[in-house]
Write a protein that holds these residues in place. Structure first.
Motif, PDB file in Angstrom:
ATOM      1  N   MET A   1       2.440   6.412   0.417  1.00 58.08           N
ATOM      2  CA  MET A   1       3.243   6.574  -0.893  1.00 58.08           C
ATOM      3  C   MET A   1       3.609   5.254  -1.371  1.00 58.08           C
ATOM      4  N   SER A   2       3.804   5.057  -2.896  1.00 62.13           N
ATOM      5  CA  SER A   2       4.084   3.654  -3.161  1.00 62.13           C
ATOM      6  C   SER A   2       5.740   3.769  -3.285  1.00 62.13           C
ATOM      7  N   GLU A   8       1.839   2.823  -8.829  1.00 61.70           N
ATOM      8  CA  GLU A   8       0.921   3.279  -7.738  1.00 61.70           C
ATOM      9  C   GLU A   8      -0.303   2.258  -7.817  1.00 61.70           C
ATOM     10  N   ARG A   9      -0.835   1.861  -9.167  1.00 60.36           N
ATOM     11  CA  ARG A   9      -2.042   0.974  -9.315  1.00 60.36           C
ATOM     12  C   ARG A   9      -1.330  -0.177 -10.281  1.00 60.36           C
ATOM     13  N   ASN A 160      -3.634   0.717  -5.133  1.00 60.32           N
ATOM     14  CA  ASN A 160      -2.418   1.353  -4.746  1.00 60.32           C
ATOM     15  C   ASN A 160      -1.572   0.163  -4.003  1.00 60.32           C
ATOM     16  N   ALA A 162       0.798   0.293  -2.286  1.00 56.65           N
ATOM     17  CA  ALA A 162       1.594   0.516  -0.851  1.00 56.65           C
ATOM     18  C   ALA A 162       0.853   0.230   0.187  1.00 56.65           C
ATOM     19  N   TYR A 163      -0.738  -0.025  -0.202  1.00 53.20           N
ATOM     20  CA  TYR A 163      -1.526  -0.243   0.795  1.00 53.20           C
ATOM     21  C   TYR A 163      -2.204  -1.655   1.056  1.00 53.20           C
ATOM     22  N   ASP A 444      -7.269   9.916  -1.947  1.00 61.74           N
ATOM     23  CA  ASP A 444      -5.973   8.972  -2.637  1.00 61.74           C
ATOM     24  C   ASP A 444      -6.489   8.028  -3.637  1.00 61.74           C
TER      25      ASP A 444
END
Length: 495
Positions: A1-2, A8-9, A160, A162-163, A444
């Motif tokens: 999750m962010s 998120e993006r 995303n 968070a990635y 996701d």
């Protein structure tokens, strides 16, 4: 999750002078004077400034000088700069020199500096007409598979935040995927073009060894594993980049690639590898994506046949030792190889861990080098009867930031890296060409990609297959995905 304070993006696509074009389309509009070079440079600069506070893909800005260069292009008489990509903005990864900009190799061990001359490959890129907006981020010396320098903010995946973006060309991949520029420089010593392309949903071709001019670093290597290139959002951008590169330098020992402009319709025999030689099973999402791509290739008329990996079981350990040798060499001789002010006390945990691993296992190096050199011939023999081989790019889907951080204890980090990066190094050791192509999305909405490896000098065949797959099922861009998700959310709220 962010993180709660991050969307998120993030992307920068808009209806400005850059629009939604790839580099080829933008270059065509520039040649037709539908848009000016200055307008394009200004738009790219605005886009970079918009997303950079969240992406962290830029480590050195060149915006003012880039705008000056673009204005000069606008004032040139027709024919003044014949480059195919004349006026297209780009970034160059921060391990190549560009005169007037610093080169820090992603490391706190390199002091502030300014390059006096431009590296040969950067010249081969820029002669095509690109306008350099600055330098893009990488992990320390390109050793990691995520762009998370220990001394700076991590480069975030625009799909995303968070990635990971992958690495080592993570900054370039993030900027291209987010729509800041249509293409950016990348290089690959163990997957560093293909891995970030895979994580960010881009096309990433590692050319055959010797196809392009040598990277600065290869002259100090016992085995040349490094190839330079670009990451792009379309196959034609990569194909046109390669064709234009051959006009500036062509290796007479390799067959000419020429200008590949679409699928040929030839029916090919393609090998299939789903699990790596190091014994780690590919995760289910990646496995299904590769198997579905195999079925797509069969529907296109190709024959797909399972094959064995054409290297001995010692290959993963041999390549890991070579990787460790490079870290040891940089730490011991960085002041000679990179910068006189190099401070080995400031290298990160991964560089330190690899250097220590080499000191413990240095006695194995002669045998490892012999086998790695032999892998070129072993691979060439194994490719007899095959036009290409389909594999995953990575052992599992894109991890969150922190999973591969250089701050993770070395033994844990090394184990994670060997489970993740277990398909790309073979092309570096053997010198074969290989391309990463988007092939799907996770649940996701993160990209999942596949790799096609070719015969030595076989880039045209890989581009042929890439064009066919792109035409048969165009992959989504981040802008398209964001619009689709927004439309679904709007429809759901209205319902």
């Amino acid at each position: 999750m962010s993180s709660p304070d991050l969307p998120e993006r993030v992307h920068a696509f808009s209806d400005d002078a850059l629009g939604h074009d790839d580099a080829t389309g933008l270059a065509q509009r520039l040649r037709r004077r539908e848009v000016s070079n200055a307008e394009v440079a200004e738009a790219a600069t605005r886009r970079a400034r918009l997303v950079e506070p969240r992406l962290h893909g830029v480590v050195a800005e060149n915006y003012d000088l880039a705008l000056d260069a673009a204005r000069r292009l606008d004032n040139e008489r027709p024919g003044g700069n014949p480059g195919f990509f004349r006026g297209v903005p780009t970034f160059i990864k921060d391990n190549l020199n560009v005169a007037g900009l610093p080169t820090r190799h992603g490391s706190a061990a390199i002091p502030d500096n300014t390059a006096k001359a431009t590296s040969p490959f950067a010249q081969q890129l820029l002669v095509q007409g690109y306008v350099c907006l600055g330098k893009s981020s990488l992990p320390e010396f390109g050793f990691n598979a995520t762009t998370e320098p220990a001394h700076a903010e991590p480069t975030r995946n625009p799909w995303n935040l968070a990635y990971s973006t992958g690495a080592s060309s993570g900054g370039s991949a993030a900027l291209v995927a987010a729509g800041v520029v249509p293409v950016a420089h990348a290089n690959d010593g163990g997957g560093s073009i293909r891995i970030p392309a895979a994580c960010c949903g881009l096309v990433g071709l590692k050319p055959t060894r010797g196809r392009l001019v040598d990277n600065d670093a290869v002259h100090s290597l016992p085995i040349n594993i490094i190839s330079d290139g670009i990451v792009s959002r379309s196959v034609r951008d990569t194909a046109n980049f390669l064709a234009e590169s051959e006009l500036w330098f062509r290796n007479p020992k390799l067959p000419r690639v020429g200008r590949v402009d679409g699928p040929s319709g030839r029916k090919l025999r393609i090998g299939l590898v789903v699990d790596s030689i190091n014994g780690h099973r590919t995760d289910n999402t990646t496995r299904k994506t590769v198997e579905e791509t195999a079925r797509r290739l069969e529907r296109l008329g190709h024959q797909v046949v399972p094959v064995a990996v054409p290297v001995p079981e010692s290959f993963p350990d041999d390549f890991a030792l070579y990787w460790a040798l490079l870290a040891f060499g940089v730490k011991a001789n960085g002041h000679k190889l990179l910068n006189p002010g190099f401070d080995k006390r400031k290298v990160d945990g991964l560089t330190n861990g690899l250097a220590t691993m080499f000191k413990r296992n240095f006695w194995r190096l002669p045998g490892a080098l012999w086998r790695l050199r032999r892998s070129t011939k072993d691979y060439a023999r194994a490719m007899d009867g095959y036009d290409a081989v389909l594999t995953p790019v990575l052992g599992h889907t894109t991890p969150p930031l922190g999973y591969l951080s250089p701050d993770v204890p070395f033994e844990t980090l090394f184990d994670r890296l060997t489970r993740y990066v277990n398909f790309t190094p073979l092309a570096n050791a053997t010198g074969a060409p290989a391309i990463s192509l988007p092939a799907g999305l996770t649940e996701d909405n993160l990209p999942v990609s596949v790799q096609l490896m070719g015969r030595h000098g076989g880039e045209a065949t890989l581009l042929d297959l890439a064009f066919a797959l792109e035409a048969e099922q165009p992959w989504p861009t981040l802008w398209q995905q964001a619009r689709q998700v927004q439309a679904e959310e709007t429809a759901s709220a209205g319902g």
